[in-house]
Design a protein around this motif. Sequence first.
Motif, mmCIF file in Angstrom:
data_model
loop_
_atom_site.group_PDB
_atom_site.id
_atom_site.type_symbol
_atom_site.label_atom_id
_atom_site.label_comp_id
_atom_site.label_asym_id
_atom_site.label_seq_id
_atom_site.Cartn_x
_atom_site.Cartn_y
_atom_site.Cartn_z
ATOM 1 N N PHE A 68 0.830 -1.203 0.000
ATOM 2 C CA PHE A 68 0.000 0.000 0.000
ATOM 3 C C PHE A 68 0.869 1.259 0.000
ATOM 4 O O PHE A 68 0.623 2.193 -0.760
ATOM 5 C CB PHE A 68 -0.928 -0.016 1.217
ATOM 6 N N ARG A 69 1.900 1.259 0.850
ATOM 7 C CA ARG A 69 2.774 2.427 0.952
ATOM 8 C C ARG A 69 3.580 2.655 -0.323
ATOM 9 O O ARG A 69 3.951 3.787 -0.636
ATOM 10 C CB ARG A 69 3.739 2.269 2.139
ATOM 11 N N GLN A 70 3.865 1.582 -1.058
ATOM 12 C CA GLN A 70 4.643 1.705 -2.285
ATOM 13 C C GLN A 70 3.777 2.047 -3.496
ATOM 14 O O GLN A 70 4.300 2.210 -4.599
ATOM 15 C CB GLN A 70 5.390 0.400 -2.563
ATOM 16 N N GLY A 71 2.470 2.129 -3.298
ATOM 17 C CA GLY A 71 1.587 2.510 -4.383
ATOM 18 C C GLY A 71 1.233 1.376 -5.326
ATOM 19 O O GLY A 71 0.991 1.615 -6.508
ATOM 20 N N ALA A 72 1.202 0.153 -4.820
ATOM 21 C CA ALA A 72 0.839 -0.991 -5.659
ATOM 22 C C ALA A 72 -0.624 -0.860 -6.092
ATOM 23 O O ALA A 72 -1.405 -0.099 -5.514
ATOM 24 C CB ALA A 72 1.041 -2.288 -4.888
ATOM 25 N N SER A 73 -0.981 -1.627 -7.096
ATOM 26 C CA SER A 73 -2.355 -1.558 -7.588
ATOM 27 C C SER A 73 -3.336 -2.004 -6.511
ATOM 28 O O SER A 73 -3.000 -2.788 -5.619
ATOM 29 C CB SER A 73 -2.519 -2.441 -8.825
ATOM 30 N N ARG A 74 -4.533 -1.478 -6.605
ATOM 31 C CA ARG A 74 -5.556 -1.782 -5.607
ATOM 32 C C ARG A 74 -5.834 -3.279 -5.540
ATOM 33 O O ARG A 74 -6.007 -3.838 -4.450
ATOM 34 C CB ARG A 74 -6.841 -1.023 -5.933
ATOM 35 N N ALA A 75 -5.857 -3.944 -6.681
ATOM 36 C CA ALA A 75 -6.140 -5.380 -6.708
ATOM 37 C C ALA A 75 -5.074 -6.166 -5.947
ATOM 38 O O ALA A 75 -5.390 -7.116 -5.224
ATOM 39 C CB ALA A 75 -6.225 -5.862 -8.153
ATOM 40 N N THR A 76 -3.835 -5.766 -6.082
ATOM 41 C CA THR A 76 -2.745 -6.452 -5.386
ATOM 42 C C THR A 76 -2.863 -6.266 -3.882
ATOM 43 O O THR A 76 -2.710 -7.221 -3.112
ATOM 44 C CB THR A 76 -1.379 -5.918 -5.874
ATOM 45 N N THR A 112 -5.874 -8.263 -2.599
ATOM 46 C CA THR A 112 -5.580 -9.697 -2.604
ATOM 47 C C THR A 112 -4.701 -10.083 -1.418
ATOM 48 O O THR A 112 -4.966 -11.058 -0.718
ATOM 49 C CB THR A 112 -4.907 -10.108 -3.921
ATOM 50 N N ALA A 113 -3.656 -9.318 -1.188
ATOM 51 C CA ALA A 113 -2.768 -9.602 -0.059
ATOM 52 C C ALA A 113 -3.521 -9.455 1.269
ATOM 53 O O ALA A 113 -3.333 -10.257 2.189
ATOM 54 C CB ALA A 113 -1.561 -8.681 -0.095
ATOM 55 N N GLY A 114 -4.372 -8.457 1.355
ATOM 56 C CA GLY A 114 -5.171 -8.266 2.572
ATOM 57 C C GLY A 114 -6.137 -9.411 2.808
ATOM 58 O O GLY A 114 -6.326 -9.854 3.949
ATOM 59 N N LEU A 115 -6.760 -9.890 1.741
ATOM 60 C CA LEU A 115 -7.682 -11.021 1.886
ATOM 61 C C LEU A 115 -6.944 -12.290 2.313
ATOM 62 O O LEU A 115 -7.448 -13.053 3.146
ATOM 63 C CB LEU A 115 -8.429 -11.260 0.575
ATOM 64 N N LEU A 116 -5.762 -12.511 1.771
ATOM 65 C CA LEU A 116 -4.967 -13.667 2.187
ATOM 66 C C LEU A 116 -4.584 -13.557 3.666
ATOM 67 O O LEU A 116 -4.602 -14.551 4.397
ATOM 68 C CB LEU A 116 -3.730 -13.799 1.313
#
Length: 56
Positions: free
Chosen positions: A24-32, A35-39
């Motif tokens: 999130f802090r690095q500005g990754a895409s929302r989907a990424t 997905t990581a949050g759901l995992l």
Amino acid sequence: MGRLLPTLLLILAGVLVGGTWSLFRQGASRATVVTAGLLAALAAAGGVLWLLPGEG
């Protein structure tokens, strides 16, 4: 060994939460990030549910 798997799942959840925050802090895409949050949420839920008393 009964408490090992839930402990590992909770540790994994912590690592995934940290990774999600980093993404999130690095500005990754929302989907990424989602997905990581759901995992992370699934790992945490699995660890907690595994610890709940059940039948048997």
